[in-house]
Design a protein around this motif. Sequence first.
Motif, PDB file in Angstrom:
ATOM      1  N   THR A 256      -0.121   6.603   2.759  1.00  0.00           N
ATOM      2  CA  THR A 256       0.154   5.381   3.517  1.00  0.00           C
ATOM      3  C   THR A 256      -0.545   4.199   2.868  1.00  0.00           C
ATOM      4  N   TRP A 257      -0.099   3.013   3.230  1.00  0.00           N
ATOM      5  CA  TRP A 257      -0.795   1.781   2.861  1.00  0.00           C
ATOM      6  C   TRP A 257      -0.571   0.777   3.973  1.00  0.00           C
ATOM      7  N   HIS A 258      -1.579  -0.040   4.244  1.00  0.00           N
ATOM      8  CA  HIS A 258      -1.416  -1.099   5.235  1.00  0.00           C
ATOM      9  C   HIS A 258      -2.256  -2.290   4.822  1.00  0.00           C
ATOM     10  N   GLY A 259      -1.901  -3.443   5.340  1.00  0.00           N
ATOM     11  CA  GLY A 259      -2.629  -4.663   5.036  1.00  0.00           C
ATOM     12  C   GLY A 259      -4.047  -4.615   5.564  1.00  0.00           C
ATOM     13  N   PRO A 260      -4.944  -5.365   4.948  1.00  0.00           N
ATOM     14  CA  PRO A 260      -6.366  -5.317   5.327  1.00  0.00           C
ATOM     15  C   PRO A 260      -6.648  -5.816   6.738  1.00  0.00           C
ATOM     16  N   ILE A 261      -5.738  -6.590   7.318  1.00  0.00           N
ATOM     17  CA  ILE A 261      -6.005  -7.133   8.646  1.00  0.00           C
ATOM     18  C   ILE A 261      -5.693  -6.133   9.754  1.00  0.00           C
TER      19      ILE A 261
END
Length: 299
Positions: A131-136
């Motif tokens: 998975t990957w997600h934005g830092p916010i």
Amino acid sequence: TTLIPERLRRRHLAAVARYLATGRRRVSWARAPFVGLHRDGRELEFDVSIGEALVEGKRHFVGVLRPVAERNRALRWFTTQADVSQAIASAQTLVDAIPRVLRAVCDALALDVGEFWTLDAETELLRCRGTWHGPILELLDYEAATAELSFAPGSGLAGNAWLGGEPIWAADLTTDPRFTYRGEIARIGLKAGVAFPIRHRGAVTGVLVFFSRAPQQADLMLERMLTALGQQIGDFLARLRAEEELRASAERFRALVEHAHDAVLLLDRDGVVRFASRSTAGVLGHPVEEIAGGSAFAL
């Protein structure tokens, strides 16, 4: 039929009159900005290309209108391709490549979360492999929950994209029956999703799923882009997987021969020793350093 908004008509007429009088162009005819009027009254932005011709002694002008939105989508497509290619080129392993690819697509298409799903050969169920997600976004619970999930082909967004072999859209995750609305997704406000298969040699080998906090609608050009992107990513992952298997095979071979009691030599077509096991020194009495790189016929 009126194509030019009323507020701009006088300006256009003045520009045409000035050109007819002087023959000078004040804008590029290859591509110039143009605001057109839709039948329903909406103003639309275009790029216009203009041509001029004399027909039977009369001057005619030809204009080709190209929607700015279409140009922007094309630019976004090339940007996405370049970003994904760069992410692929900098990755050395599958584990390294997956989050880079997910991030490249998310950044290019303004998406917030990406998932990579493949089929477990033993259970024949789809499982999330990265998975990957934005830092916010705080997604620790989400990532743990996703790691425990599995879908049969035809179930969930990933399973439907796998079975159908085409991109699918979920404009509203709260009502789409193909999506299991996880609590963590609700907490961070993700509203829409898109899933598309990755392919290698025509076969589906995985699925990429993305979520967005902004509404997303099906887009034919974007579907074509995602289909091509799935092929590009699928070919790369297959190559990377083959390279990993080759390295693992080489390591197994090296481990086997390094612990063998017999002398093991690898020769090229000219008889040059390209590899000599450690046991060679004890069997033949020559140090390995002297054997490797030399001719087997000179030992």
